[in-house]
Design a protein around this motif. Sequence first.
Motif, PDB file in Angstrom:
ATOM      1  N   ASP A  23       0.833  -1.341  -0.093  1.00  0.00           N
ATOM      2  CA  ASP A  23       0.202  -0.061   0.133  1.00  0.00           C
ATOM      3  C   ASP A  23       0.923   1.263   0.108  1.00  0.00           C
ATOM      4  O   ASP A  23       0.542   2.275  -0.666  1.00  0.00           O
ATOM      5  N   ASP A  24       1.909   1.339   0.786  1.00  0.00           N
ATOM      6  CA  ASP A  24       2.995   2.396   0.810  1.00  0.00           C
ATOM      7  C   ASP A  24       3.650   2.568  -0.662  1.00  0.00           C
ATOM      8  O   ASP A  24       3.845   3.700  -0.986  1.00  0.00           O
ATOM      9  N   ARG A  25       3.857   1.408  -1.086  1.00  0.00           N
ATOM     10  CA  ARG A  25       4.571   1.546  -2.490  1.00  0.00           C
ATOM     11  C   ARG A  25       3.440   2.331  -3.634  1.00  0.00           C
ATOM     12  O   ARG A  25       3.939   3.177  -4.358  1.00  0.00           O
ATOM     13  N   GLU A  26       2.218   1.911  -3.598  1.00  0.00           N
ATOM     14  CA  GLU A  26       1.332   2.374  -4.182  1.00  0.00           C
ATOM     15  C   GLU A  26       1.199   3.847  -4.356  1.00  0.00           C
ATOM     16  O   GLU A  26       0.911   4.467  -5.117  1.00  0.00           O
ATOM     17  N   ILE A  27       1.225   4.324  -2.746  1.00  0.00           N
ATOM     18  CA  ILE A  27       1.072   5.617  -2.615  1.00  0.00           C
ATOM     19  C   ILE A  27       2.156   6.384  -3.104  1.00  0.00           C
ATOM     20  O   ILE A  27       1.950   7.575  -3.859  1.00  0.00           O
ATOM     21  N   GLU A  40       4.049   5.517  -5.448  1.00  0.00           N
ATOM     22  CA  GLU A  40       4.016   5.373  -6.915  1.00  0.00           C
ATOM     23  C   GLU A  40       3.049   6.758  -7.445  1.00  0.00           C
ATOM     24  O   GLU A  40       3.472   7.339  -8.426  1.00  0.00           O
ATOM     25  N   GLU A  41       1.997   6.783  -6.951  1.00  0.00           N
ATOM     26  CA  GLU A  41       0.930   7.655  -7.369  1.00  0.00           C
ATOM     27  C   GLU A  41       1.533   9.130  -7.092  1.00  0.00           C
ATOM     28  O   GLU A  41       1.493  10.075  -7.879  1.00  0.00           O
ATOM     29  N   ILE A  42       2.221   9.418  -5.817  1.00  0.00           N
ATOM     30  CA  ILE A  42       2.867  10.529  -5.705  1.00  0.00           C
ATOM     31  C   ILE A  42       3.698  10.812  -6.859  1.00  0.00           C
ATOM     32  O   ILE A  42       3.709  12.190  -7.441  1.00  0.00           O
ATOM     33  N   ARG A  81       4.013  10.088  -9.593  1.00  0.00           N
ATOM     34  CA  ARG A  81       3.408  10.130 -10.969  1.00  0.00           C
ATOM     35  C   ARG A  81       2.585  11.399 -11.091  1.00  0.00           C
ATOM     36  O   ARG A  81       2.483  12.089 -12.156  1.00  0.00           O
ATOM     37  N   ASP A  82       2.223  11.813  -9.981  1.00  0.00           N
ATOM     38  CA  ASP A  82       1.481  13.027  -9.863  1.00  0.00           C
ATOM     39  C   ASP A  82       2.615  14.305  -9.967  1.00  0.00           C
ATOM     40  O   ASP A  82       2.291  15.463 -10.523  1.00  0.00           O
ATOM     41  N   TYR A 115      -2.530  12.888   1.928  1.00  0.00           N
ATOM     42  CA  TYR A 115      -2.004  12.551   0.848  1.00  0.00           C
ATOM     43  C   TYR A 115      -1.355  13.711   0.378  1.00  0.00           C
ATOM     44  O   TYR A 115      -0.154  13.812  -0.031  1.00  0.00           O
ATOM     45  N   LYS A 174       2.700  14.213  -0.237  1.00  0.00           N
ATOM     46  CA  LYS A 174       3.159  14.611  -1.644  1.00  0.00           C
ATOM     47  C   LYS A 174       4.038  15.809  -1.495  1.00  0.00           C
ATOM     48  O   LYS A 174       5.170  15.784  -2.113  1.00  0.00           O
TER      49      LYS A 174
END
Length: 147
Positions: free
Chosen positions: A15-19, A21-23, A25-26, A117, A121
């Motif tokens: 879950d932390d990796r996915e967060i 990854e999203e950060i 990407r953003d 989030y 970020k």
Amino acid sequence: MKKHRDILVIEDDEDDREILEEIFRDLGYKNNIIFFSDSTEALTYLRQPEITPFIIISDINMPKLGGFELRNIILEEEILRDKDIPYIFVSNAHDESSVKQANKLKVQGYIQKGSDYAKYKDKIKGIVDYWKENIHSFSSKGIKKQG
């Protein structure tokens, strides 16, 4: 240029990796973001002479080889130490003992994972932007040019 080299993220929690990854990407950085769920695999990767990442972002509490132990190995092994890679801890642990241990390991940053989030970020952006602007000695050996 050093600022476009790979960013390594060492995080065992999916879950932390996915967060993260999203950060990334953003934030839209041009760097390749390489994720490792196992710090021993990250260590094997880092030992390759041609590998010289821009920055390492690492969790502390991980199975097999924790973040403190990984950082200590990097400081002890000449081939790794000479790469002079900024090392940032990102962790839920924010107790005084953990912070003191991180400081003894000469890390370049220590931030707490966030449940907000936008704030998390902003923390990641602040760290990466700082190192993109910082004049820092990096070994010229094994630098891969990236666009």
